[in-house]
Design a protein around this motif. Sequence first.
Motif, PDB file in Angstrom:
ATOM      1  N   SER A  49     -16.703  16.868  41.657  1.00  0.00           N
ATOM      2  CA  SER A  49     -18.084  16.433  41.850  1.00  0.00           C
ATOM      3  C   SER A  49     -18.892  17.445  42.658  1.00  0.00           C
TER       4      SER A  49
ATOM      5  N   GLU B 224     -11.348  10.841  43.768  1.00  0.00           N
ATOM      6  CA  GLU B 224     -12.627  11.461  43.433  1.00  0.00           C
ATOM      7  C   GLU B 224     -12.871  11.325  41.937  1.00  0.00           C
ATOM      8  N   SER B 225     -14.128  11.120  41.531  1.00  0.00           N
ATOM      9  CA  SER B 225     -14.420  10.692  40.163  1.00  0.00           C
ATOM     10  C   SER B 225     -13.989  11.684  39.091  1.00  0.00           C
TER      11      SER B 225
ATOM     12  N   THR C 274     -10.918  10.590  36.693  1.00  0.00           N
ATOM     13  CA  THR C 274     -11.186  10.319  35.281  1.00  0.00           C
ATOM     14  C   THR C 274     -10.497  11.342  34.378  1.00  0.00           C
TER      15      THR C 274
ATOM     16  N   VAL D  78     -10.091   3.447  36.579  1.00  0.00           N
ATOM     17  CA  VAL D  78     -10.342   4.358  37.701  1.00  0.00           C
ATOM     18  C   VAL D  78     -11.069   3.622  38.817  1.00  0.00           C
TER      19      VAL D  78
ATOM     20  N   GLU E  20     -12.982   4.833  41.919  1.00  0.00           N
ATOM     21  CA  GLU E  20     -13.547   5.957  42.658  1.00  0.00           C
ATOM     22  C   GLU E  20     -13.674   5.529  44.113  1.00  0.00           C
TER      23      GLU E  20
ATOM     24  N   GLY F 207     -19.299  10.510  44.809  1.00  0.00           N
ATOM     25  CA  GLY F 207     -18.929  11.450  43.759  1.00  0.00           C
ATOM     26  C   GLY F 207     -19.856  11.352  42.565  1.00  0.00           C
TER      27      GLY F 207
ATOM     28  N   MET G  70     -20.856   9.742  39.681  1.00  0.00           N
ATOM     29  CA  MET G  70     -20.628   8.425  39.089  1.00  0.00           C
ATOM     30  C   MET G  70     -20.834   8.407  37.578  1.00  0.00           C
TER      31      MET G  70
ATOM     32  N   LEU H 113     -17.717   7.747  35.398  1.00  0.00           N
ATOM     33  CA  LEU H 113     -17.034   6.452  35.348  1.00  0.00           C
ATOM     34  C   LEU H 113     -17.462   5.661  34.118  1.00  0.00           C
TER      35      LEU H 113
ATOM     36  N   ASP I  34     -14.654   0.949  35.138  1.00  0.00           N
ATOM     37  CA  ASP I  34     -14.276   1.534  36.422  1.00  0.00           C
ATOM     38  C   ASP I  34     -15.195   1.014  37.516  1.00  0.00           C
TER      39      ASP I  34
ATOM     40  N   SER J 256     -16.740   2.103  41.693  1.00  0.00           N
ATOM     41  CA  SER J 256     -16.773   2.951  42.877  1.00  0.00           C
ATOM     42  C   SER J 256     -16.732   2.027  44.078  1.00  0.00           C
TER      43      SER J 256
END
Length: 399
Positions: free
Chosen positions: A225, A293-294, A298, A314, A316, A321, A323, A326, A330, A332
């Motif tokens: 990211s 971390e994204s 991923t 996932v 996150e 990160g 996004m 995602l 997923d 965050s």
Amino acid sequence: MNQTARIISIYVADTSGVCSALYEFGGMTVIHDASGCNSTYTTHDEPRWYDMDSMMYISGLTENDAVMGNDDKFIDDLVTAAEELRPEYIAICASPMPAMIGIDMDAIAYEVENQTGIPAFYVKTNGMQSYITGAGNAFLKLSERFTGTLDELKDSATDIDNAASGTRVNILGMTPLDFPLGTDKEIRKWLVKNGFEVNSCIGMGTSLDEVRRLNRADVSIVVSSAGRPLAESLKQRYGIPYIVGVPYGKCFAAFLAEELRTAAGKKGTPGEVVTNVAGKYRSFDSRIAVFGESVLATSLAAAISVCTGQGTRVLETVGDGDMSQLSESDISCDDEERLEEELKASEIVIADPLFRPICGDGEFIRLPHDAFSGRCYKSEEINMIDTDVPFFNRLKEFG
């Protein structure tokens, strides 16, 4: 209470992200903070500190300085150090205290550059964001100061085209906070094997000359990211397309190479290319959770899908990160209590070992992440670039 952790650790802060991003470019990086706080960065967050010198300093901000606003002392110290060390540039960033009392860091950088003649700039931080924000801002500032203009690029275009032997690729966002040392060499090898030419690798195994030639690339690959803001800037300024993903696992690495070739063919043309490559190759299954971390998480999820046939979800866990990587399935989340609740549906968790205490009784696959656990588990770090790792075999049999 939201965003409060009683068990798990926290991620590296934005100031350390700046230091990590700028470590190898020959400049002087100074955190405006209290004396002694530099050890947080050097001891816990930066594995290169023990093998490679870099001009990383702290200002030694005192309580009186903070209360009375003694900016002259900071400026004088910066000028004295710069005149003695003669760095390529001077980068300054702020801890929470200067950010709270409103010190004009841009003005300080301007004054220092005016007195020394050395390029100086402020990388915006406040000590309250993660390393992703700090490193991303640092890479962007560095490029804005040292990557040439379009006119300069046109003047040297003929020489560049004659020297190039293949599609030129920028690797963006490569720091040891996200990747084991040596990963930059593995990604370079993967690119060369697939017929690409590495133009620049920004973050590890690099130099300021690689920043200066960023505009010569045909395409960029964003591997974390932290590299996304720079990729967006290069696309806007020079028409360089980019994709986002890490070449984990042989199968996903092969798909990623093809996406890179497709994106390179669209240099300078209007319209979007597929930046979220992982999203094209992933399948979903809540029983397998990948933390982190994204971009890394991923990419690993996509590698699991194409290399083992298993779906993943996932989580996150950094909080700031990229996004856009995602999927709808997923989330965050940097809240410990919510993570514990989300994990109830997971039978296998792939995460940094410090997450283990909140992951229940399911199977736990240890995948150290320096930005979360520092050097605690460095002996367990594994290379996943263009290679299948042992836990893939376990996942092939799952379900």
